[in-house]
Scaffold this motif. Structure first.
Motif, PDB file in Angstrom:
ATOM      1  N   GLN A 136       0.845  -1.191   0.000  1.00 44.86           N
ATOM      2  CA  GLN A 136       0.000   0.000   0.000  1.00 44.86           C
ATOM      3  C   GLN A 136       0.884   1.246   0.000  1.00 44.86           C
ATOM      4  O   GLN A 136       1.736   1.422   0.862  1.00 44.86           O
ATOM      5  CB  GLN A 136      -0.910  -0.001   1.227  1.00 44.86           C
ATOM      6  N   ARG A 158       1.756   8.392   1.912  1.00 44.83           N
ATOM      7  CA  ARG A 158       2.320   9.742   1.822  1.00 44.83           C
ATOM      8  C   ARG A 158       2.738  10.175   3.223  1.00 44.83           C
ATOM      9  O   ARG A 158       1.909  10.253   4.121  1.00 44.83           O
ATOM     10  CB  ARG A 158       1.304  10.718   1.236  1.00 44.83           C
ATOM     11  N   GLU A 186       4.990   8.434  -2.197  1.00 45.56           N
ATOM     12  CA  GLU A 186       4.440   7.078  -2.294  1.00 45.56           C
ATOM     13  C   GLU A 186       5.450   6.104  -1.697  1.00 45.56           C
ATOM     14  O   GLU A 186       6.291   5.538  -2.393  1.00 45.56           O
ATOM     15  CB  GLU A 186       4.132   6.692  -3.751  1.00 45.56           C
ATOM     16  N   LYS A 227       6.220   2.571  -0.019  1.00 45.76           N
ATOM     17  CA  LYS A 227       5.691   1.207   0.081  1.00 45.76           C
ATOM     18  C   LYS A 227       6.584   0.402   1.005  1.00 45.76           C
ATOM     19  O   LYS A 227       7.803   0.352   0.834  1.00 45.76           O
ATOM     20  CB  LYS A 227       5.627   0.537  -1.296  1.00 45.76           C
ATOM     21  N   HIS A 244      -2.542   6.281   0.480  1.00 43.53           N
ATOM     22  CA  HIS A 244      -2.998   6.730  -0.841  1.00 43.53           C
ATOM     23  C   HIS A 244      -3.794   5.588  -1.478  1.00 43.53           C
ATOM     24  O   HIS A 244      -3.247   4.678  -2.092  1.00 43.53           O
ATOM     25  CB  HIS A 244      -1.792   7.103  -1.717  1.00 43.53           C
ATOM     26  N   PHE A 245      -5.136   5.624  -1.304  1.00 42.45           N
ATOM     27  CA  PHE A 245      -5.991   4.538  -1.765  1.00 42.45           C
ATOM     28  C   PHE A 245      -6.314   4.690  -3.236  1.00 42.45           C
ATOM     29  O   PHE A 245      -6.486   5.804  -3.745  1.00 42.45           O
ATOM     30  CB  PHE A 245      -7.296   4.501  -0.964  1.00 42.45           C
ATOM     31  N   THR A 246      -6.462   3.520  -3.886  1.00 44.75           N
ATOM     32  CA  THR A 246      -6.887   3.458  -5.283  1.00 44.75           C
ATOM     33  C   THR A 246      -7.828   2.261  -5.458  1.00 44.75           C
ATOM     34  O   THR A 246      -7.791   1.306  -4.691  1.00 44.75           O
ATOM     35  CB  THR A 246      -5.683   3.295  -6.227  1.00 44.75           C
ATOM     36  N   GLY A 247      -8.674   2.339  -6.491  1.00 46.79           N
ATOM     37  CA  GLY A 247      -9.544   1.214  -6.822  1.00 46.79           C
ATOM     38  C   GLY A 247     -10.635   1.005  -5.788  1.00 46.79           C
ATOM     39  O   GLY A 247     -11.315   1.941  -5.345  1.00 46.79           O
ATOM     40  N   ARG A 293     -10.394   0.101  -2.669  1.00 54.36           N
ATOM     41  CA  ARG A 293     -10.105   0.715  -1.375  1.00 54.36           C
ATOM     42  C   ARG A 293     -10.489   2.191  -1.365  1.00 54.36           C
ATOM     43  O   ARG A 293     -10.965   2.706  -0.353  1.00 54.36           O
ATOM     44  CB  ARG A 293      -8.626   0.545  -1.054  1.00 54.36           C
ATOM     45  N   TYR A 294     -10.300   2.860  -2.482  1.00 53.00           N
ATOM     46  CA  TYR A 294     -10.703   4.266  -2.567  1.00 53.00           C
ATOM     47  C   TYR A 294     -12.219   4.402  -2.418  1.00 53.00           C
ATOM     48  O   TYR A 294     -12.710   5.274  -1.689  1.00 53.00           O
ATOM     49  CB  TYR A 294     -10.236   4.843  -3.906  1.00 53.00           C
ATOM     50  N   TYR A 308     -13.304   3.669   1.178  1.00 55.04           N
ATOM     51  CA  TYR A 308     -12.907   4.697   2.140  1.00 55.04           C
ATOM     52  C   TYR A 308     -13.640   6.019   1.904  1.00 55.04           C
ATOM     53  O   TYR A 308     -14.049   6.688   2.858  1.00 55.04           O
ATOM     54  CB  TYR A 308     -11.392   4.922   2.054  1.00 55.04           C
ATOM     55  N   ARG A 309     -13.858   6.368   0.639  1.00 60.45           N
ATOM     56  CA  ARG A 309     -14.492   7.648   0.339  1.00 60.45           C
ATOM     57  C   ARG A 309     -16.015   7.586   0.438  1.00 60.45           C
ATOM     58  O   ARG A 309     -16.659   8.594   0.715  1.00 60.45           O
ATOM     59  CB  ARG A 309     -14.086   8.108  -1.068  1.00 60.45           C
TER      60      ARG A 309
END
Length: 386
Positions: A121, A124, A203, A205, A236-239, A241-242, A245-246
């Motif tokens: 993951q 930041r 970013e 990791k 920094h979530f993507t996909g 997970r974003y 979370y949002r």
């Protein structure tokens, strides 16, 4: 006029006649009401069981979604204070009170046990410095901030260095700001300070083989002045997970309803399979019982046939009726006689023995030798049943 004894007897007889009718009516009413009451009770019981099953499935679906969310979504943000210290204070030069840079050792473990960052993951990482607008900081200019994450074994995972400085403000702007905010400055509601945010990693990791448990933060300036500092770790979530979370409410609604539908489908299919299996088992049991009962039925049917002399048996009751004359029979005649053996034919409740057919040659020979030959008889009878 006073009522006579006959009138009292008639009234008593009328009451006695009405009593059984009332009792019968009450019994009939109770019988008619018992069936709807039983049905209503069964319906209420079924509804209660259905509601309990629905609630159980709902709580299981909610638990599954909560477990998935807790395990799939890592720590969104982590904030920890940074306390700087100096490694050396015994400077040989009298002009410097400190001889080393301010250094801080920050732990990246939640509650000292659990890791903050998840493998794979991106995070930041930023450092926030609250610095006063003092002449020493204004004259400081640019300074360097260095971060060194390390693993549990003490190995250095990575090194990051970023430069920063205070925002420029002219002396006139500082004077105007001091005049305007003087009431707040006098009461202590505001301070003459600036927040400097330094982005150390955009970013970061974590390594699965060397997970990060802490970091060393060092500021390369001996004269820097800091009120307080905080380290921020943002995921920094993507996909998926974003989205989770949002949009937590919509995601929770969709996830719980999906789990509820899936579990309900499994329960319905299991119930149908159980019912079909039970019906098949009962059908097989009925077929086996019928197969087992068939020989008994056959035996029961055979006994009255034996007693009533039913057709189809081999024993024959024979009566001598037709004389036959003949001494010498040829081989052909003997074959014909062998072929014309008595046979049984089905009749009304009995088998009638059919006479042997005599060939024309045998009739002629029998007429010629009636006086000299012994008499034999053809036998006609009735087939008796076994």
């Amino acid at each position: 006029m006073q009522p006579t004894m006959e009138e009292f007897d008639s009234e008593d007889s009328g009451v006695q006649d009405v009593g059984p009718q009332i009792n019968g009516l009450l019994v009939q009413i109770l019988e008619t009401m018992s069936v709807p009451l039983v049905r209503i009770r069964q319906k209420l019981l079924e509804m209660a069981i259905l509601i309990c099953v629905i609630l159980l499935v709902f709580w299981v679906a909610l638990f599954l979604y909560g477990s998935f969310y807790y395990s799939f979504i890592p720590t969104a943000n982590f904030i920890t204070p940074v306390y700087f210290f100096y490694s050396r204070t015994d400077c040989p030069s009298p002009h410097h009170s400190v001889c080393s840079f301010p250094v801080a050792n920050v732990s990246l473990l939640k509650n000292g046990k659990h890791q903050v960052m998840t493998y794979g993951q991106p995070y930041r990482i930023t450092l926030e410095l609250e610095m006063p607008e003092s002449p020493a900081n204004r004259e400081l200019g640019m300074f360097l901030v260095k971060m060194t994450p390390y693993s549990k074994a003490g190995q250095i995972v990575d090194i990051s260095a970023r430069s920063a400085m205070l925002h420029y403000r002219s002396s006139l702007l500082q004077a105007l700001g001091t005049v305007v905010f003087s009431p707040m400055l006098l009461t202590g509601a505001s301070e003459q300070k600036q927040s400097v945010i330094v982005e150390l990693y955009s970013e970061f990791k974590d390594d699965s083989y060397n997970p990060t448990v802490g970091a060393i933060i060092e500021i390369h300036s001996q004269h820097i002045q800091i009120y307080r500092a905080h380290l921020y770790v943002f995921a920094h979530f993507t996909g998926i997970r974003y989205l989770l979370y949002r949009f937590p409410l919509i995601s929770a609604l969709i996830g719980v309803m999906s789990n509820f539908t899936f579990l309900s489908l499994i329960i319905v299919l299991s119930f149908l399979q159980f019912n079909l299996g039970g019906r098949r088992t009962r059908g097989k049991a009925v077929m086996q019982q019928e197969e087992n009962n068939e020989p008994d039925d056959l035996n029961d049917q055979s006994e009255p046939q034996d007693e009533g002399n039913a057709p189809g048996c081999n024993s024959v009751e024979v009566e001598e009726s037709i004389p036959d004359v003949g001494v010498e029979e040829s081989e052909d005649d003997s074959r014909e006689l062998a072929e014309d053996e008595p046979t049984c034919e089905a009749g009304d409740g009995e088998m009638i023995l059919r006479n042997r057919n005599l060939s024309q040659s045998m009739l002629q020979s029998s007429q010629a030798l009636t006086d000299t030959t012994d008499k034999t008889y053809y036998r006609v009878g009735v087939c008796s049943s076994c």
